[in-house]
Motif scaffolding. Structure first.
Motif, PDB file in Angstrom:
ATOM      1  N   LYS A 297       0.845  -1.200   0.000  1.00  0.00           N
ATOM      2  CA  LYS A 297       0.000   0.000   0.000  1.00  0.00           C
ATOM      3  C   LYS A 297       0.881   1.251   0.000  1.00  0.00           C
ATOM      4  CE  LYS A 297      -3.937   2.106   2.273  1.00  0.00           C
ATOM      5  NZ  LYS A 297      -4.954   2.001   3.315  1.00  0.00           N
ATOM      6  N   GLY A 298       0.617   2.159  -0.928  1.00  0.00           N
ATOM      7  CA  GLY A 298       1.433   3.358  -1.059  1.00  0.00           C
ATOM      8  C   GLY A 298       2.661   3.158  -1.928  1.00  0.00           C
ATOM      9  N   GLY A 299       2.956   1.907  -2.264  1.00  0.00           N
ATOM     10  CA  GLY A 299       4.149   1.583  -3.040  1.00  0.00           C
ATOM     11  C   GLY A 299       3.850   1.514  -4.525  1.00  0.00           C
ATOM     12  N   MET A 300       4.682   0.724  -5.234  1.00  0.00           N
ATOM     13  CA  MET A 300       4.522   0.700  -6.688  1.00  0.00           C
ATOM     14  C   MET A 300       4.662  -0.696  -7.283  1.00  0.00           C
ATOM     15  SD  MET A 300       7.768   3.081  -7.456  1.00  0.00           S
ATOM     16  CE  MET A 300       8.810   3.542  -6.087  1.00  0.00           C
ATOM     17  N   SER A 301       4.265  -0.761  -8.534  1.00  0.00           N
ATOM     18  CA  SER A 301       4.342  -2.011  -9.292  1.00  0.00           C
ATOM     19  C   SER A 301       4.305  -1.644 -10.775  1.00  0.00           C
ATOM     20  CB  SER A 301       3.181  -2.929  -8.904  1.00  0.00           C
ATOM     21  OG  SER A 301       3.263  -4.131  -9.644  1.00  0.00           O
TER      22      SER A 301
ATOM     23  N   MET B 122       1.667   3.478  -9.481  1.00  0.00           N
ATOM     24  CA  MET B 122       2.184   4.158  -8.286  1.00  0.00           C
ATOM     25  C   MET B 122       1.046   4.436  -7.324  1.00  0.00           C
ATOM     26  SD  MET B 122       4.955   6.668 -10.116  1.00  0.00           S
ATOM     27  CE  MET B 122       3.941   6.947 -11.542  1.00  0.00           C
ATOM     28  N   MET B 123       1.430   4.743  -6.090  1.00  0.00           N
ATOM     29  CA  MET B 123       0.437   5.025  -5.050  1.00  0.00           C
ATOM     30  C   MET B 123      -0.578   3.880  -4.954  1.00  0.00           C
ATOM     31  SD  MET B 123       1.099   8.401  -4.175  1.00  0.00           S
ATOM     32  CE  MET B 123      -0.437   9.141  -3.670  1.00  0.00           C
ATOM     33  N   LEU B 124      -0.059   2.681  -4.764  1.00  0.00           N
ATOM     34  CA  LEU B 124      -0.956   1.525  -4.665  1.00  0.00           C
ATOM     35  C   LEU B 124      -1.940   1.737  -3.524  1.00  0.00           C
ATOM     36  CD1 LEU B 124       1.365  -1.573  -5.279  1.00  0.00           C
ATOM     37  CD2 LEU B 124       0.025  -0.242  -6.925  1.00  0.00           C
ATOM     38  N   THR B 125      -3.178   1.380  -3.780  1.00  0.00           N
ATOM     39  CA  THR B 125      -4.216   1.585  -2.772  1.00  0.00           C
ATOM     40  C   THR B 125      -4.260   0.449  -1.756  1.00  0.00           C
ATOM     41  OG1 THR B 125      -5.806   0.499  -4.208  1.00  0.00           O
ATOM     42  CG2 THR B 125      -5.654   2.891  -4.373  1.00  0.00           C
ATOM     43  N   ASP B 126      -3.528  -0.639  -2.049  1.00  0.00           N
ATOM     44  CA  ASP B 126      -3.509  -1.772  -1.129  1.00  0.00           C
ATOM     45  C   ASP B 126      -2.296  -2.641  -1.468  1.00  0.00           C
ATOM     46  OD1 ASP B 126      -4.245  -3.439   0.894  1.00  0.00           O
ATOM     47  OD2 ASP B 126      -6.286  -3.793   0.147  1.00  0.00           O
ATOM     48  N   ASP B 127      -1.971  -3.558  -0.568  1.00  0.00           N
ATOM     49  CA  ASP B 127      -0.902  -4.506  -0.877  1.00  0.00           C
ATOM     50  C   ASP B 127      -1.305  -5.335  -2.098  1.00  0.00           C
ATOM     51  OD1 ASP B 127       0.106  -3.517   1.426  1.00  0.00           O
ATOM     52  OD2 ASP B 127      -0.036  -5.375   2.579  1.00  0.00           O
ATOM     53  N   LEU B 128      -0.346  -5.581  -2.972  1.00  0.00           N
ATOM     54  CA  LEU B 128      -0.596  -6.423  -4.142  1.00  0.00           C
ATOM     55  C   LEU B 128       0.154  -7.724  -3.920  1.00  0.00           C
ATOM     56  CD1 LEU B 128      -1.766  -6.802  -6.945  1.00  0.00           C
ATOM     57  CD2 LEU B 128       0.199  -5.582  -7.882  1.00  0.00           C
ATOM     58  N   GLU B 129      -0.602  -8.779  -3.631  1.00  0.00           N
ATOM     59  CA  GLU B 129       0.031 -10.025  -3.235  1.00  0.00           C
ATOM     60  C   GLU B 129       0.114 -11.024  -4.389  1.00  0.00           C
ATOM     61  OE1 GLU B 129      -0.508 -10.971   1.158  1.00  0.00           O
ATOM     62  OE2 GLU B 129      -2.514 -10.421   0.518  1.00  0.00           O
ATOM     63  N   ALA B 130       1.124 -11.867  -4.329  1.00  0.00           N
ATOM     64  CA  ALA B 130       1.347 -12.862  -5.382  1.00  0.00           C
ATOM     65  C   ALA B 130       0.094 -13.699  -5.602  1.00  0.00           C
ATOM     66  CB  ALA B 130       2.517 -13.756  -5.007  1.00  0.00           C
TER      67      ALA B 130
ATOM     68  N   ALA C 295      -5.192   2.636 -16.414  1.00  0.00           N
ATOM     69  CA  ALA C 295      -5.899   2.793 -15.142  1.00  0.00           C
ATOM     70  C   ALA C 295      -6.110   1.425 -14.519  1.00  0.00           C
ATOM     71  CB  ALA C 295      -7.246   3.481 -15.355  1.00  0.00           C
ATOM     72  N   THR C 296      -6.076   1.390 -13.206  1.00  0.00           N
ATOM     73  CA  THR C 296      -6.421   0.176 -12.477  1.00  0.00           C
ATOM     74  C   THR C 296      -6.909   0.580 -11.105  1.00  0.00           C
ATOM     75  OG1 THR C 296      -5.566  -1.819 -11.425  1.00  0.00           O
ATOM     76  CG2 THR C 296      -3.970  -0.091 -11.908  1.00  0.00           C
ATOM     77  N   GLU C 297      -7.788  -0.253 -10.549  1.00  0.00           N
ATOM     78  CA  GLU C 297      -8.391   0.089  -9.265  1.00  0.00           C
ATOM     79  C   GLU C 297      -7.374   0.084  -8.128  1.00  0.00           C
ATOM     80  OE1 GLU C 297      -8.771  -2.697 -10.894  1.00  0.00           O
ATOM     81  OE2 GLU C 297      -8.865  -4.437  -9.555  1.00  0.00           O
ATOM     82  N   ILE C 298      -6.221  -0.534  -8.347  1.00  0.00           N
ATOM     83  CA  ILE C 298      -5.307  -0.658  -7.213  1.00  0.00           C
ATOM     84  C   ILE C 298      -4.214   0.406  -7.199  1.00  0.00           C
ATOM     85  CG2 ILE C 298      -5.678  -3.144  -7.008  1.00  0.00           C
ATOM     86  CD1 ILE C 298      -2.450  -2.826  -8.066  1.00  0.00           C
ATOM     87  N   ALA C 299      -4.222   1.332  -8.159  1.00  0.00           N
ATOM     88  CA  ALA C 299      -3.165   2.335  -8.180  1.00  0.00           C
ATOM     89  C   ALA C 299      -3.750   3.738  -8.324  1.00  0.00           C
ATOM     90  CB  ALA C 299      -2.199   2.073  -9.335  1.00  0.00           C
ATOM     91  N   GLY C 300      -3.198   4.661  -7.536  1.00  0.00           N
ATOM     92  CA  GLY C 300      -3.642   6.052  -7.622  1.00  0.00           C
ATOM     93  C   GLY C 300      -3.117   6.731  -8.868  1.00  0.00           C
TER      94      GLY C 300
END
Lengths: 161, 398
Positions: free
Chosen positions: A39-43, A111-119, A63-68
């Motif tokens: 969360k808050g990080g990037m991918s 960027m600004m991930l809205t949540d942890d993105l898990e494997a 666009a994606t729901e998990i990134a700001g």
């Protein structure tokens, strides 16, 4: 039921039923899960975009729901180091050609991930094109991945190559 | 189950090439045929989707890695589903000879080479995840046997990924991909590499030889037969195990130095079969049914009381298993004694009714025990196969 497999995602571009030329296909999409994808990080999103139409299209944003914030990035040599930067004017997918989004190369930066993105998690990703309809891919799976010598990769230089 | 198209095509082309080559030398057809023959192993593809996981009801491949993993502390059923999502997609791609998604070395996906991998679960996984109600019938840790000299580094495990292929580079590349995608969820407990014959050494369906020289797997049910179904594949119980099977794994060390001191007749009496072709001592062909009552003129049993095949023969008709043992070769010591043996696997519907009674008889009396020592042991329940977008073991973790 969520779509589980991402073997092949043909996306109908012209919902209004336009001519068959102008089809863009996204294949083998995946999103990186790493120690940075919290969360808050990037991918980043990778895969292959194929332009089956007779004219160039340009990937201008996503666009994606998990990134700001989502940007179209390239890797470039800047001051003797490979760094990533936003591509001015977007990324062109030439008519009849494919481009590959891959670690160490072009990618859709999250960027600004809205949540942890898990494997193993799945997300939806929308690609915004100039010259073609946007496309949305569901079931883009998060793969554990490091490497690609991308700048935000933490730690010392690794002997990946 | 296995596509033979590449193989048959190259065989036909090779025959044509022989005819042409005699006249025209290196004709285009001849070159093409030779190339086909050279890559026939790369082009053979196993089937991933189907009622069963792949890599069991299949002629044994050249090389294998058995990888056992233990769950990380916090792993939940939901995490297991995410892990299975990754593995299911990875295995389906690798089986086709394609790189996995996010493959850092996609150039190593050089051919299918009958790549297979299946996933199984040890009893400890059910305990950790509170899934005791999902345990298949006849599935539990094995009791201790008097012959056992088990070592932790070869035994147990929450999860098994059993990988095999006809090429060692394909195997290593595939193993790396599956393990990489497992690391968020588990740590490697042990990995045990093994091998059988290279492709082209043994005709399909023929029994291969272990490092003691014996043909190994003679009494197996035939692949693709109704008999195989009834011995191996489970068709009742919890949904996730239907189409699956229960596996017993034993790492069996061979004492080759003392074994090699025996003469051929003694070696044959230990097993009850001829070394030359695997025929029972009472027959001429490998497939001949042993005559356990036959006696020499002097009154002694032809297949001795202590012979392995006598002790292993079913007393009840249900006491049958499917064996698919790979060999292992873990180097040698300074005196040249080889650390070799079997990654012995047996598949069945019910361990308590199939493997256990056989093993109890072998434990009590089997002269072969003198040269074979179980040093690793584990049991795994192998979920059924997948179709379409299903995930391996999806009903277990949903």
């Amino acid at each position: 039921m969520r779509k589980t497999f991402l073997l092949f995602i043909p996306i109908a571009l012209f919902l209004s039923g336009c001519a068959s030329d102008g089809e863009v296909v996204a294949q083998d999409l995946w999103v990186k899960s790493s120690e940075m994808s919290i969360k808050g990080g990037m991918s980043a999103v990778y895969g292959t975009l194929t332009n089956n139409s007779s004219q160039d299209v340009v990937l201008v944003r996503g666009a994606t729901e998990i990134a700001g914030v989502v940007e179209v990035h390239e890797m470039a040599m800047i001051g003797g180091e490979m760094k990533m930067q936003e591509i001015d004017g977007g990324l062109t997918v030439p008519a009849g050609k494919s481009i590959v989004l891959e670690p160490g190369g072009n990618h859709l930066m999250l960027m600004m991930l809205t949540d942890d993105l898990e494997a193993g998690e799945e997300i939806s990703v929308t690609f915004d094109f100039a010259g073609a309809e946007d496309i949305t891919a569901n079931g883009v799976v998060a793969k554990p991945a490091e490497g690609g010598d991308e700048e935000y990769h933490s730690g010392e230089m690794e002997m990946d190559n | 189950m296995v596509s033979r198209r590449g193989f048959l095509a190259s065989g036909a082309a090779a025959a044509a090439a022989g005819a042409v080559g005699a006249v025209a030398g290196a004709s285009a057809a001849g070159v093409a045929a030779e190339q086909n023959l050279e890559t026939f192993a790369a082009n053979r593809e196993a089937q991933f989707f189907g009622p069963h996981q792949s890599g069991i009801e299949l002629d044994i491949q050249a090389v294998t890695n058995m990888v056992a993993l233990d769950l990380k502390d916090s792993v939940t059923k939901e995490d297991m589903l995410r892990w299975m999502r990754l593995l299911t997609d990875d295995i389906s791609r690798l089986t086709r000879g394609e790189p996995v998604l996010a493959d850092p070395a996609p150039e190593l996906a050089i051919g299918a080479a009958r790549f297979t991998a299946y996933v199984g679960f040890g009893p400890s996984l059910f305990a950790k995840l509170g899934l005791d109600s999902q345990l298949p019938e006849g599935f539990a840790e094995l009791p201790a046997f008097s012959v056992d000299q088990l070592e932790d580094r070869y035994s147990g495990g929450d999860v098994l990924i059993h990988i095999a292929a006809d090429d060692p580079v394909v195997l290593a590349h595939g193993t790396r991909g599956l393990v990489r995608d497992s690391m968020p969820f588990a740590s490697v407990r042990w990995v045990q590499p093994g091998f059988a014959h290279s492709p082209g050494m043994i005709p399909a369906g023929l029994t291969h030889r272990n490092l003691m020289g014996q043909v190994d797997g003679t009494a197996n049910p035939e692949l693709g037969s109704e008999d195989f179904n009834s011995v191996v594949w489970i068709d009742e119980g919890p949904e996730w195990i239907r189409g699956g099977t229960l596996m017993v794994f034993r790492r069996i060390a061979m004492q080759l130095d003392t074994w090699d001191q025996l003469g051929t007749p003694s070696k044959e009496e230990v097993i009850g079969r001829k070394l030359s072709n695997g025929a029972p001592l009472t027959g001429t062909n490998e497939s001949d049914v042993p005559d356990l009552g036959a006696r020499h003129p002097n009154g002694l049993l032809v297949i001795p009381e202590f012979a392995h095949i006598r002790r292993a023969a079913p007393v009840e008709s249900a006491e049958r298993i499917f064996r698919r043992p790979f060999s292992y070769d873990n180097g040698m010591n300074e005196r040249g004694s080889m650390d070799v043996g079997l990654l012995w696997t047996a598949y069945q519907r019910d361990i308590s009714r199939q493997y256990l009674p056989i093993q109890r008889r072998l434990e009590k009396l089997d002269l072969l025990n003198k040269w074979t020592v179980p040093i690793g042991s584990a049991v795994f329940a192998i979920p059924g196969g997948v179709q379409g977008s299903e995930l391996i073991a999806e009903p277990l973790f949903s």
